[in-house]
Design an enzyme around this catalytic site. Structure first.
Site, PDB file in Angstrom:
ATOM      1  N   ASP B  15       0.815  -1.076   0.052  1.00  0.00           N
ATOM      2  CA  ASP B  15      -0.163   0.068   0.031  1.00  0.00           C
ATOM      3  C   ASP B  15       0.918   1.186   0.026  1.00  0.00           C
ATOM      4  OD1 ASP B  15      -2.309   1.711   0.372  1.00  0.00           O
ATOM      5  OD2 ASP B  15      -2.180   1.633   2.427  1.00  0.00           O
ATOM      6  N   SER B  16       0.491   2.420  -0.307  1.00  0.00           N
ATOM      7  CA  SER B  16       1.064   3.693  -0.190  1.00  0.00           C
ATOM      8  C   SER B  16       1.371   4.023   1.066  1.00  0.00           C
ATOM      9  CB  SER B  16       0.137   4.745  -0.884  1.00  0.00           C
ATOM     10  OG  SER B  16      -1.041   4.795   0.011  1.00  0.00           O
ATOM     11  N   CYS B  78      -4.586  -1.053  -1.785  1.00  0.00           N
ATOM     12  CA  CYS B  78      -4.460   0.246  -2.136  1.00  0.00           C
ATOM     13  C   CYS B  78      -5.513   0.477  -3.066  1.00  0.00           C
ATOM     14  CB  CYS B  78      -2.971   0.713  -2.605  1.00  0.00           C
ATOM     15  SG  CYS B  78      -3.067   2.355  -3.106  1.00  0.00           S
ATOM     16  N   GLU B 157      -5.515   8.763  10.612  1.00  0.00           N
ATOM     17  CA  GLU B 157      -3.953   8.654  11.059  1.00  0.00           C
ATOM     18  C   GLU B 157      -3.571   9.417  12.341  1.00  0.00           C
ATOM     19  OE1 GLU B 157      -1.489   9.536   7.466  1.00  0.00           O
ATOM     20  OE2 GLU B 157      -2.412   7.599   6.585  1.00  0.00           O
ATOM     21  N   CYS B 199     -11.629   2.767   0.731  1.00  0.00           N
ATOM     22  CA  CYS B 199     -10.659   3.128   1.102  1.00  0.00           C
ATOM     23  C   CYS B 199     -10.029   2.252   2.432  1.00  0.00           C
ATOM     24  CB  CYS B 199     -10.362   4.661   1.366  1.00  0.00           C
ATOM     25  SG  CYS B 199      -8.860   5.306   2.290  1.00  0.00           S
TER      26      CYS B 199
END
Lengths: 287, 287
Positions: B15-16, B78, B157, B199
């Site tokens: 994933d990023s 992702c 996050e 997402c």
């Protein structure tokens, strides 16, 4: 610096993305004659979550791109780069280089008086301790209380700058600058003498932050906008080096490293003015 | 595919950044025997705001890193990469490659019945139209209503997954899936038959999204978690290719491209389990 620097040359300004356009806005207000080449490295945004080595590598490629375009000075409109890479850039480039932290810290040390300075920034800027060092260099009395405020970056880019969500987010972050609540009749104790907007996205929340400071009991706590202070600093060093453009001009070239179309749409909010053309560039050794 | 693929080899997941760990979590629950090598390209996060060309370049370097480590299949955890780069990766790599969009779209087309499918994702995922195409491939009846929800990434996050701020943000985004308010006595009309978490960050808000759907009058609207659907899909293709690991193992290696320490702290929330070791890697031609 070399004598190839001409007053008619443009200023080079760069940031990891579009936040630095709040600095461009402040520079254009203070110095309407100056041409500006702005570079937003949005292919590699955000810098704030990256390691110092990575940030230095990125900052050097951005600066060289601007130097190759004949700018007379470089303004680093990015708190993350200003906190870790200014000395390196000055050593590598044959150009004046100015950042956004020292001007903000200088104004904050004055505004805060005997009280600690409150700083809101990205997690990276706060963790770097750059404002703590810069304020200490200005005043032996002033401590710094730093508060990471990363959600304000996301809110600014989403365009949610008014209403309940940003108000609650701002309030939660600002509460770090206040002591325990002693009840409705007694305003909470402010622990800071000023609040620095230590991220280029945050001028979009300036009014909201001022309102919430009042609501939290922080009457008389000024908000220091690093973008405005940086523009004052740039004017002073252009004046001192006789590099101010004597002719009315004020052109703005906007360069990005990815997706010029979507950049222009959002960027106008940060600049406070329509952006008519955005060009994409490929940076050398874009790491 | 070559016969060098062994059932005992690990799965490669990338994933990023750290969002893909919600997919790892779901795979570990469905397939506890499997070893997993996870690569989070956090030096270049986020992918969602970058151009398709840039995303394809990044995806290829991540996939090659995993292929060099001997994985038996690659799971692209992702949505951005799954929406633009799967065909290219299959053409370039001699390995099975699975994404997160088709499994989510397949479950959504079933769950939604005759009604449109609601999808929340990053701006990039929604703008790509990937879910619209993937749902259309599963069902000739189902339309897609896409809602970009970038603030949920920042909230996840920051660790703000409960309380007033995420609730208001979720409510504002979900309101795109409801018609005009006809007053308190009449619940608002739901325009969708299900809501897809499009997402990898969004499973952290699953309960909040379910609550807010109820409050908005969306009783009976199921939430489809792409991470869970992807794990089901991975199990099916390992089974079909006789590549399931017959031996109990379940090791997890976590690789990142920047800042292993701060990654581990936040990543545990996404994995739902402690992360004991994170190693940093340099990707070849990291563009």
């Amino acid at each position: 610096m070399t004598d190839r620097l001409r007053p008619e040359a443009p200023l080079g300004v760069f940031d990891s993305g579009l936040g630095g356009l709040t600095v461009v806005r402040a520079i254009r207000e203070a110095l309407p004659n100056e041409d500006i080449v702005y570079l937003g490295d949005n292919a590699r945004v955000p810098y704030g979550t990256r390691s110092p080595d990575t940030v230095m590598k990125y900052a050097l490629t951005c600066s060289r791109e601007l130097a190759d375009r004949g700018v007379k000075a470089i303004v680093v409109a990015c708190n993350t780069v200003s906190s870790v890479a200014l000395e390196m850039l000055r050593a590598e480039l044959d150009l004046p280089v100015s950042g956004v932290i020292v001007p903000g810290a200088r104004a904050a040390a004055i505004a805060s008086g005997e009280a600690p300075v409150g700083v809101m920034g990205t997690a990276g800027t706060i963790a770097s301790g750059a404002y703590t060092r810069a304020v200490a260099a200005q005043s032996s009395r002033s401590e710094v209380i730093g508060q990471p405020a990363p959600l304000l970056v996301a809110l600014a880019e989403e365009g949610w700058t008014t209403g309940d969500v940003p108000r609650l987010v701002v309030r939660r972050y600002l509460s770090a600058f206040f002591g325990p609540d002693r009840g409705v009749a007694f305003p909470r104790d402010a622990k800071v003498g000023c609040v620095v907007l230590g991220c280029t996205h945050f001028p979009l929340f300036r009014e909201l932050i001022e309102q919430e400071l009042l609501d939290l009991g922080g009457r008389g706590i000024p908000v220091v906008d690093s973008a405005v202070q940086t523009a004052i600093d740039v004017e002073a060093f252009l004046e001192a080096r006789r590099l101010k453009n004597p002719h009315p001009s004020g052109k703005l070239d906007v360069l990005v490293t990815d997706m010029p179309k979507s950049f222009a749409e959002v960027a106008s909010r940060f600049l406070g003015d329509a952006i008519t053309s955005v060009h994409q560039v490929d940076l050398k050794s874009s790491g």
